[in-house]
Motif scaffolding. Structure first.
Motif, PDB file in Angstrom:
ATOM      1  N   SER A 134       0.844  -1.196   0.000  1.00 27.08           N
ATOM      2  CA  SER A 134       0.000   0.000   0.000  1.00 27.08           C
ATOM      3  C   SER A 134       0.878   1.244   0.000  1.00 27.08           C
ATOM      4  CB  SER A 134      -0.919   0.019   1.217  1.00 27.08           C
ATOM      5  OG  SER A 134      -0.156   0.154   2.392  1.00 27.08           O
ATOM      6  N   MET A 135       0.300   2.334  -0.472  1.00 31.50           N
ATOM      7  CA  MET A 135       0.976   3.627  -0.469  1.00 31.50           C
ATOM      8  C   MET A 135      -0.042   4.684  -0.090  1.00 31.50           C
ATOM      9  SD  MET A 135       3.491   3.594  -3.770  1.00 31.50           S
ATOM     10  CE  MET A 135       4.075   5.227  -3.418  1.00 31.50           C
ATOM     11  N   SER A 136       0.381   5.636   0.730  1.00 28.76           N
ATOM     12  CA  SER A 136      -0.525   6.720   1.092  1.00 28.76           C
ATOM     13  C   SER A 136      -0.426   7.835   0.056  1.00 28.76           C
ATOM     14  CB  SER A 136      -0.188   7.251   2.483  1.00 28.76           C
ATOM     15  OG  SER A 136       1.070   7.872   2.479  1.00 28.76           O
ATOM     16  N   SER A 137      -1.255   8.848   0.218  1.00 29.98           N
ATOM     17  CA  SER A 137      -1.299   9.915  -0.776  1.00 29.98           C
ATOM     18  C   SER A 137      -0.039  10.772  -0.776  1.00 29.98           C
ATOM     19  CB  SER A 137      -2.522  10.793  -0.529  1.00 29.98           C
ATOM     20  OG  SER A 137      -2.430  11.363   0.766  1.00 29.98           O
ATOM     21  N   SER A 138       0.727  10.763   0.327  1.00 32.45           N
ATOM     22  CA  SER A 138       1.945  11.576   0.371  1.00 32.45           C
ATOM     23  C   SER A 138       3.208  10.732   0.282  1.00 32.45           C
ATOM     24  CB  SER A 138       1.970  12.410   1.658  1.00 32.45           C
ATOM     25  OG  SER A 138       1.994  11.554   2.779  1.00 32.45           O
ATOM     26  N   SER A 139       3.096   9.521  -0.237  1.00 33.11           N
ATOM     27  CA  SER A 139       4.243   8.620  -0.347  1.00 33.11           C
ATOM     28  C   SER A 139       5.098   8.959  -1.553  1.00 33.11           C
ATOM     29  CB  SER A 139       3.768   7.178  -0.475  1.00 33.11           C
ATOM     30  OG  SER A 139       3.053   6.786   0.653  1.00 33.11           O
ATOM     31  N   PHE A 172       7.611   6.822  -4.151  1.00 33.72           N
ATOM     32  CA  PHE A 172       8.068   5.495  -4.566  1.00 33.72           C
ATOM     33  C   PHE A 172       9.012   5.679  -5.747  1.00 33.72           C
ATOM     34  CE2 PHE A 172       7.597   1.717  -7.238  1.00 33.72           C
ATOM     35  CZ  PHE A 172       8.025   0.766  -6.340  1.00 33.72           C
ATOM     36  N   PRO A 183       9.791  15.753  -0.293  1.00 38.43           N
ATOM     37  CA  PRO A 183       8.439  15.470   0.204  1.00 38.43           C
ATOM     38  C   PRO A 183       7.472  16.597  -0.143  1.00 38.43           C
ATOM     39  CG  PRO A 183       9.839  16.211   1.988  1.00 38.43           C
ATOM     40  CD  PRO A 183      10.717  16.057   0.788  1.00 38.43           C
TER      41      PRO A 183
END
Length: 72
Positions: free
Chosen positions: A12-17, A19, A29
């Motif tokens: 999973s990845m959050s909206s502020s991740s 990759f 960031p």
């Protein structure tokens, strides 16, 4: 130098991740967060028992800006 990457599995990845696979010049960031947690926090697993009796987390943060975010 080029990077060689094998198989990648993303759960999973959050909206502020962020990759990235391979070479990168700069990663910055788009959001920041500060988390304060006391004893026994962030424990994961089966059958965990934690006895802290009285646990307090005292926060004294004098900085107004920890990490400024600049947009390109």
């Amino acid at each position: 130098m080029p990077a060689k990457v094998g198989f990648v599995k993303i759960i999973s990845m959050s909206s502020s991740s962020v990759f990235n696979i391979g070479d990168v010049f700069s990663i910055s960031p788009q959001a920041t967060a500060k988390t304060f947690a006391g004893g026994g926090s962030f424990n994961t697993g089966d059958g965990i028992r934690i006895h802290l009796n009285r646990s307090n987390t005292y926060v004294n943060d004098k900085e107004l800006i920890d990490q400024p975010i600049s947009q390109p």
